[in-house]
Every structure is written in C-alpha cells, then in structure tokens.
Design an enzyme around this catalytic site. Structure first.
Site, mmCIF file in Angstrom:
data_model
loop_
_atom_site.group_PDB
_atom_site.id
_atom_site.type_symbol
_atom_site.label_atom_id
_atom_site.label_comp_id
_atom_site.label_asym_id
_atom_site.label_seq_id
_atom_site.Cartn_x
_atom_site.Cartn_y
_atom_site.Cartn_z
ATOM 1 C CD1 TRP A 52 5.339 3.956 2.522
ATOM 2 C CD2 TRP A 52 3.506 2.713 2.146
ATOM 3 N NE1 TRP A 52 4.298 4.493 3.252
ATOM 4 C CE2 TRP A 52 3.169 3.756 3.021
ATOM 5 C CE3 TRP A 52 2.518 1.820 1.755
ATOM 6 C CZ2 TRP A 52 1.876 3.929 3.536
ATOM 7 C CZ3 TRP A 52 1.234 1.992 2.252
ATOM 8 C CH2 TRP A 52 0.928 3.024 3.132
ATOM 9 C CG ASP A 53 6.944 7.298 0.839
ATOM 10 O OD1 ASP A 53 7.267 6.409 1.661
ATOM 11 O OD2 ASP A 53 6.578 8.446 1.185
ATOM 12 C CD1 TRP A 54 9.007 4.559 3.382
ATOM 13 C CD2 TRP A 54 9.147 2.342 3.096
ATOM 14 N NE1 TRP A 54 7.992 3.962 4.112
ATOM 15 C CE2 TRP A 54 8.058 2.605 3.957
ATOM 16 C CE3 TRP A 54 9.419 1.017 2.760
ATOM 17 C CZ2 TRP A 54 7.255 1.600 4.493
ATOM 18 C CZ3 TRP A 54 8.614 0.005 3.293
ATOM 19 C CH2 TRP A 54 7.550 0.312 4.145
ATOM 20 C CG ASN B 145 1.167 6.219 9.333
ATOM 21 O OD1 ASN B 145 1.909 6.853 10.071
ATOM 22 N ND2 ASN B 145 1.168 6.394 8.011
ATOM 23 C CD GLU B 146 1.359 10.095 7.775
ATOM 24 O OE1 GLU B 146 1.145 9.840 6.589
ATOM 25 O OE2 GLU B 146 2.419 10.619 8.185
ATOM 26 C CD GLU C 120 5.522 9.146 10.195
ATOM 27 O OE1 GLU C 120 5.617 9.820 9.147
ATOM 28 O OE2 GLU C 120 4.772 8.177 10.324
#
Ligand code: BMA
Length: 828
Positions: free
Chosen positions: A195-197, A406-407, A503
């Site tokens: 993921w981006d983290w 989510n999104e 968010e």
C-alpha cells in the site's frame, strides 16, 4: 432482542445460535505444526495461529522481514505453495460423537484441507470461518491433518487471467509500492500486496485458531432467542456513551438452560445499551443534507482517526499492542476510529476494548481503492463473509456504522482507472451488484446501525443518484476524503468545508529510534536508497520537504546523521502543524454555514497507526511511540478548545465545546516577541455564552490594530498565544498562532534548553529551562518506551516541567542518558 423505552429503542443484538445439549467436546489443534514448501526443500516447525513468514523467521530461515530491503528479498515466499501438517490423537470420545466439525477460525487464504489423506474442503476467503464435517473420517490413534496453501500471488493472477471479459482495475499497484498485482481477485487483506504506507507481504497461514468440535446431534437444542423479547424502559438502564460524553456501563447477561433437570447451557455475555442514528436531513441555509451521528439522541462530533492493520503479520498483533494503541487514541481524546477497508476485520478484543473505552467504530467492509469481480463464487464467498462478520460484531456498541468499501464509489465516479465511457455501465452494474445487492442486502440483517455503501460518499444523495454520485466528494453531502500536498496547509481556505471529514492527512517520518532496528549506518540519510525504498507514496519524501519549506528553514547540519534526524523532526513538525490547522478548521465549522457549506460533524484524520517502520500519515509510529502529531491531537481534540485563525487580516478566536452544558468564556490573547519570554501585552474579550456542542466566535480584531496597541510588535517579530477562561480560570489548552512563517521571524534566539531530571512516587519528570521563546520543543528518549505528558510545544516560559509515563522499567539515569531536546532554532 429489542429493548425499547421512552424515546430510545435499543436493539440488543445477541445471538447464541445453535448449542449442543451437552457442551461439545472441543479439541484445540493450535500449537506446533510442521510446515513445508511445495518441493519440500524447506521444512520447519510452525506455530498455529501463525503465518509462513513468522515461522520462517522464528526458525531462523529468514531475518526480520522488516529489516532494510527484506520485503523485496523475501518476495519468493509468497510465490511458493506451503503445506501445514499436524498429527493428533482421535480419542474414543471424539469418534463416538455423532457429529464432528473441523473448525478453522481463519485461513489465509486459498487452501485445500485433507484429513487422513481425504479431501475435506477448500477455503478462499481469509475473512471467513470455515466448518467442515469430519464425522467418520477420524481414526483410532494418529490422525493427520494437512492444509495446503496456494501462493496468493499466483492464485490472484490466475483469477485475473480467467476473467478475460474485461479488466478489473487496478491491475497492479504503482511501482513505488514494490507490490504484487491483482489483489482485488482474492478475499484477503488488500494492503498485504503493498500500500502507499506499507510493504508487500502477501501472507499465508492459519491466522486464527483450529479445533475439532464434537457433539451428539440427537441432543441438539436449538436456542434461537428471537422467540424471546424483553422490553425495558430506557430509564431502567444506564446508557453507553462515547469517550468524553459519559461512561460505558455494561451489564452481564447470564443465560442458563436446563433439560431434564440438568444444566445444559450456561453462558455469560456483556450487554450495553445505546442508540445510533445517522442524521441526513435538510440544513437551513445550505443545499444538500446534514451528515452527523446522534448517539442516545445527542448529536456527537466524531473526533479521531483511521485504523490500519497494526502489523503485516497478524499473529504479532498482541493484546498489549491493541491496548496500547487504543489507549493512545483515548489519551489523545479521540472518540472514534474508522477501521479502514483495505485491512482486516479486527479481532474480537479490538472491539471489546473500543466498547470499554467508548471509541465509536466506523467499520468498513474490506474492499479498497479498486474495482472488484462479481462472478458467482466471488459473490458467494463475500456474502458468507458479510454474514459472519456482521454476526460476530453486531453486539458491540462501539460499532456505529457499516460502510461497504473505501473510495470505490469515488474511483468509479471520478474515473481513477480510465474506464472507457462505453464500458462504464458494466462497472456500475458490478458496483451495485457487489455493494448494494449483496453486501448491503446481507448486512441489513443488522438494522440497528446505519449502512453506508462507500466512504467517501454522498450518503442518501449517492443512493438517489443510483449509488454512484457524480461527485462523491460533494461537501454538501455525506463524508469526504481530502488530500493536498502542494497547497499551503497553513491556509485553511484550501480545505473543503465538508459535513464530515473521514480522511485527510500529511506524511511524516518516524523517529530515528524506530528506524534503528531495521537500518544500518549507510541508510541514515534522507537521500539514501533505504529512505526512498521505505517511501511508498510517489514523491512523498520530496513533498514533505516542500510543504515544510513553506514555513520552516530546512536542516543544514554538516554532520550527516544530525541532518537526517533533524529532517525526521521537521517532517513531524510540518505534519503536526498541518493536521492541527485542518482539524481545528473542521471543529470550528460545526455550527456555521458559510457560502452554503459547513456544519462539519466529524474529523477523522488519516491515519492512527503504522504497519512498519516507514514514512506515512500516521500519528503513532510502529512500536507505539507517539509522533508530534499525536501530542498535538491531545490538544486539538480537547473537549474545550480555542481555535485561532485569520480571515482577511482579522484575527478570530472561536470557542469550541463538546460539553453537554453551557459555558461562559472569554478569550485571553498574549502577544510575545520572539526575542523575549515575557509577554508584550495581553488582551481579553468579554465573556460570551458558549452552548454545549457548539463553536462560537468570541474574539475578533484586525491584526494590525492588535499589534499597534501592543508596543513595537510587527508580524515578523511577534507571535500569539491564547486560551479560554471563565471566572474559575483557564478552560481547555493554550493554543498559538504564528503571525508569519517561523522561517521569516525576526529576533529568534537559540533557546539553549537545559534539563533537570527527577523522580517521585508519581513517576519521572523533566524540568526544562529555556533562555528564549522556543517553538516545537521536542523531547525524545530514544527506545525507552513511554510517553511524555506533552511534547512538541511552544515554550514561552523560562521553566516547564513535563512528566514521562514509562511503559517499561527505566531509571532517571537511563532517561537522562537517552534524552535529546530539539527545538526549531536548533536546526539551522
Ligand atoms: C486514502 C486511504 C488510503 C491511503 C491514504 C493515503 O485514500 O483510503 O488508501 O493510504 O489515502 O494516500
């Protein structure tokens, strides 16, 4: 069971399901199993519950997977197939039972299961419990149970190939994430493919317990409690309240069942009472609909953050890890967390702690940032997943909303994946099929809390628009996610005045002590391969510096390690100040409609916790250490908060109150010169009535007039602090407002802070002595775990004592050896 009373109707969600007349004989199969890869070149003992990566590390086959670049070095693990094997004795009692179930509480993910060489079943969904009937398959003596796991990466890729009709994007994560492709084709933690983290560790294993349950069918008693209804007056029960709004009283419900004079059932569970409503109704002076939660009839502003998996390897998320993180949320005065849809449905204990602590949970279903397939078997396994998760979790009062994904509405509406217009109807149909016709339909078995189809969404308006609104980020409806890294985060005008901010956030780096165990000397620079490797967000490291450089001098130390640690610090300063500004904007927008927008009733920043040691949006580092942002959250989420901002060169101070009762408050503003610790002057407003649950402007003055009346101050030489007070003294924390960017400030001195350590019955404390005003004073005790009473503060007094709450045994000597103190002026 439904409990109704005056004004409040409480549905008590309590399912005992089917229970045996005599308690089932249960044989736990947890513990040591053996594990081997597909060609048996690797075989080793493995703990169950657990996963392949953990077993390999525990047996010394691999290093710490989080060390340096190991996420990439250990990619091979998830490309192999692995088999778990155990042997157990089939007792006479087990074999004599009429029905024997083999129960897996969680298999990660795609497996075939064999008992004594015979296939007993298959699994394809990490989020389901699986029961297989194995009556008649058990032998006297040793029984051999095998679980053969397919590579999740190869399985996902095969499923993608089989879905030839049209693509189901995204195919792969961006290169910067160094992840695996097609995670949307497998019902598994979506962030486990990167993921981006977070890193890519597509886990495999038996991540929850395994056992045999045996019972006699003839003695089965069907206990379906919906045949019983108990009606209580609401006045007869004490209600569960979110943190900061009251207590969380619980009742113990004991159920005993007798058959033929024998006690055949004896269970005890905790019962809480509360109601929840999501209010979406017209707002005076504004187009659109409100969007706020009413708990027990009271509108509540949700203050909190977003929760991601606490570790790539769920077997390492211990009760202590959960408690520490959730306690940190409460200590920062949060009352809500959103369990984000790219992770896992958390373990039971997570929700029990949230119940105890009064943390409201916005629970996503586990679908994130992607389109998903809708083949029959996929839908079927998702339906079963939803049934099981809703049944498992619905008795927790902490959960106040379900949310489908989510999104994914936003991804479709704003075309993240370049879907040709002609193909859009097919994707829309799939979207509605999955989230509305199936997840929502099945989830609505629980009628006691609202169901949202996506986050962000326009709520009721999205439904009106066929479940995918033209603009799911519309601030007049529902919730929004908002990120901007290039705009100046000190300028509140850049933030959407939304109904509910679910968010928003900014990245920062964790502290040096958190990076140390996973790095070596050559990694300790901002431009090292390691620093770019750990950054999974495109240009993330650069964006942090660019944002910081808008207001701060960037570190210029010649010593490379000092420059690195100073840079870590400045990213935390930037993040803390940015999220503070944005959160305060949302909190002060709760009572106003401006240009048709406002009545913001939620601020959940992205993100609470970290999955590994890397730059991310989190306010708590991997391992539990608080970043500066988390210390700031203690203040910006305070029940009573002064918020200062400028609009057209006029300074406004709002009093924000989450209290139930009304207050009378005045603002006290002190003007300090950067070069002097004594205030240049102090101004006070009149007392203003502040209603409970409101934000009210109580101070307004043009900055020029304020400074003109205050000695020789200018925007460059002075700064402001302010607080709220009533006749009994200060209410809420002190806040600050810079009149210029600190990098432009004049007269800033080196504070040369000195420290004195002490210890008393209550614990440790440090007393700081400063020679001048010092901004963002940061105390760091390296790897001594614990937290300070406050940190990252603006020091406008000569002395300040700060307590340290240690989480493990330490001493004054260790603390004084470990402590470093940094303030803004120490960087350049
Ligand atoms: C949001 C989240 C996550 C992501 C975060 C930061 O979109 O839902 O997917 O990690 O932004 O980019």
């Amino acid at each position: 069971m439904t409990l109704c009373g005056n004004g409040i109707c409480v549905v008590l969600c309590w399912f005992l399901g089917v229970s045996s007349g005599l308690r089932p004989v249960a044989l736990s199969l947890d513990g040591k199993w053996s594990l081997s890869n597909s060609d048996c070149s690797v075989s080793l003992p493995a703990e169950v519950p657990g996963c392949v990566h953990s077993a390999l590390q525990q047996q010394g086959f691999i290093q710490d997977p989080y060390f340096r670049f190991n996420d990439v070095s250990y990619r091979w693990i998830a490309y192999d197939n692995w088999t778990y094997t155990t042997t157990f004795a089939g007792s006479t009692q087990l074999r004599a039972s009429q029905k024997v179930l083999l129960v897996f509480d969680g298999v990660d993910t795609v497996a075939s299961i064999w008992l004594n060489g015979l296939a007993v079943g298959k699994t394809d969904n990490m989020f389901r419990r699986y029961d297989f009937t194995v009556s008649g398959l058990l032998k006297d003596g040793d029984n051999v149970l095998k679980v053969s796991l397919l590579s999740p990466v190869l399985y996902a890729s095969e499923r993608r190939k089989a879905h030839s009709a049209y693509r189901v994007p995204p195919e792969c994560p961006p290169d910067v994430q160094k992840g695996e492709c097609h995670v949307n084709f497998i019902r598994k933690e979506q962030s486990s493919f990167s993921w981006d983290w977070g890193p890519s560790f597509p886990t495999m294993g038996l991540w929850k317990g395994v056992r045999l349950e045996a019972f006699d069918v003839l003695q089965l008693i069907q206990l379906v409690f919906e045949s019983f209804s108990f009606f209580l007056q609401s006045s007869q029960v004490k209600l569960w309240w979110p943190n900061g709004h009251g207590d969380q009283p619980c009742y113990r419900l004991t159920v005993r069942g007798f058959q033929g004079g024998f006690l055949v059932l004896n269970t005890e569970s905790k019962v809480y009472f509360r109601s929840v409503e999501l209010v979406q109704e017209p707002v005076v002076g504004s187009p659109g609909l409100s969007f706020y939660f009413r708990i027990n009839g009271k509108p509540i502003f949700l203050k909190g953050s977003n929760w991601i998996p606490a570790h790539s390897f769920q077997d390492r998320v211990t009760p202590a890890v959960l408690r520490n993180l959730l306690q940190s949320a409460v200590d920062a005065r949060m009352n809500a967390l959103r369990v984000w849809g790219g992770g896992v449905y958390e373990q039971d204990l997570f929700y029990s702690i949230c119940d105890e602590m009064g943390i409201m949970v916005w629970q996503d279903f586990m679908f994130a940032c992607a389109m998903y397939p809708t083949e029959g078997d996929f839908i079927q396994t998702v339906r079963e997943e939803v049934i099981q998760q809703v049944q498992r979790l619905k008795s927790h009062p902490s959960i106040i909303a379900w949310s489908g994904n989510n999104e994914n509405e936003a991804a479709l509406a704003t075309d993240w994946f370049n879907i040709p217009v002609s193909q859009r109807p097919a994707y829309l149909k799939d979207y509605v099929t999955l989230y509305v016709d199936n997840i929502r339909a099945v989830g609505q078995e629980d009628q006691s809390r609202p169901f949202l189809v996506s986050s962000p969404s326009n709520g009721a308006e999205s439904e009106q628009e066929g479940w995918v609104a033209s603009n799911p980020y519309d601030p007049h409806y529902g919730d929004t996610h908002f990120y901007s890294y290039t705009l100046d985060c000190w300028d509140w005008r850049t933030f959407p005045r939304t109904r509910f901010a679910s968010e928003y956030g900014f990245q920062s780096w964790p502290s040096f002590s958190t990076l140390l165990p996973v790095s070596i000397k050559e990694d300790w620079s901002y431009n090292s391969n390691f620093s770019s490797h750990r950054q999974h967000h495109e240009d993330g490291n650069l964006r942090m510096l660019l944002q910081a450089a808008l207001h701060f001098n960037l570190p210029n130390a010649t010593d490379p390690v000092k420059r690195f640690t100073d840079t870590l610090y400045i990213t935390q300063v930037m993040q803390a100040q940015c999220v503070k500004t944005q959160t305060e904007f949302y909190r002060r927008s709760q009572s106003e409609i401006i240009e048709g927008k406002g009545r913001t009733m939620g601020a959940l920043y992205w993100q609470l916790n970290d999955v590994w040691q890397a730059p991310s949006w989190s306010s708590i580092e991997f391992g539990g250490k608080w970043k500066m942002l988390h210390y700031f959250a203690q203040n910006f989420f305070a029940a009573v908060l002064p918020v200062g901002f400028e609009d057209g060169d006029t300074l406004f101070i709002y009093a924000v109150s989450d209290l139930s009762h009304d207050l009378k408050l005045r603002a006290a503003v002190s003007v300090y010169s950067w070069s002097d610790l004594d205030p240049v002057c102090t101004l006070k407003s009149d007392l203003h009535p502040i209603s409970g649950g409101s934000a009210t402007a109580i101070f307004k003055q043009p900055v020029a007039a304020l400074l003109a009346g205050c000695g020789s101050c200018t925007r460059l030489t002075c700064l402001l602090t302010f607080h709220l007070e009533d006749s009994s003294g200060q209410q809420g924390p002190r806040n600050h407002h810079f009149l210029c960017s600190p990098k432009d400030a004049q007269g800033v001195q080196r504070p040369n802070i000195t420290v004195r350590h002490s210890q008393d019955e209550a614990g440790y404390s440090v007393t700081l002595h400063s020679a001048s005003v010092a901004a963002f004073v940061w105390l760091d005790v390296g790897n001594v775990t614990g937290r300070f009473g406050s940190n990252g503060f603006l020091m406008t007094s000569r002395n300040r004592t700060v307590r340290f709450n240690a989480w493990c045994n330490t001493s004054v000597e260790e603390l004084s050896r470990s402590l470093t103190v940094t303030s803004l002026r120490d960087l350049y």
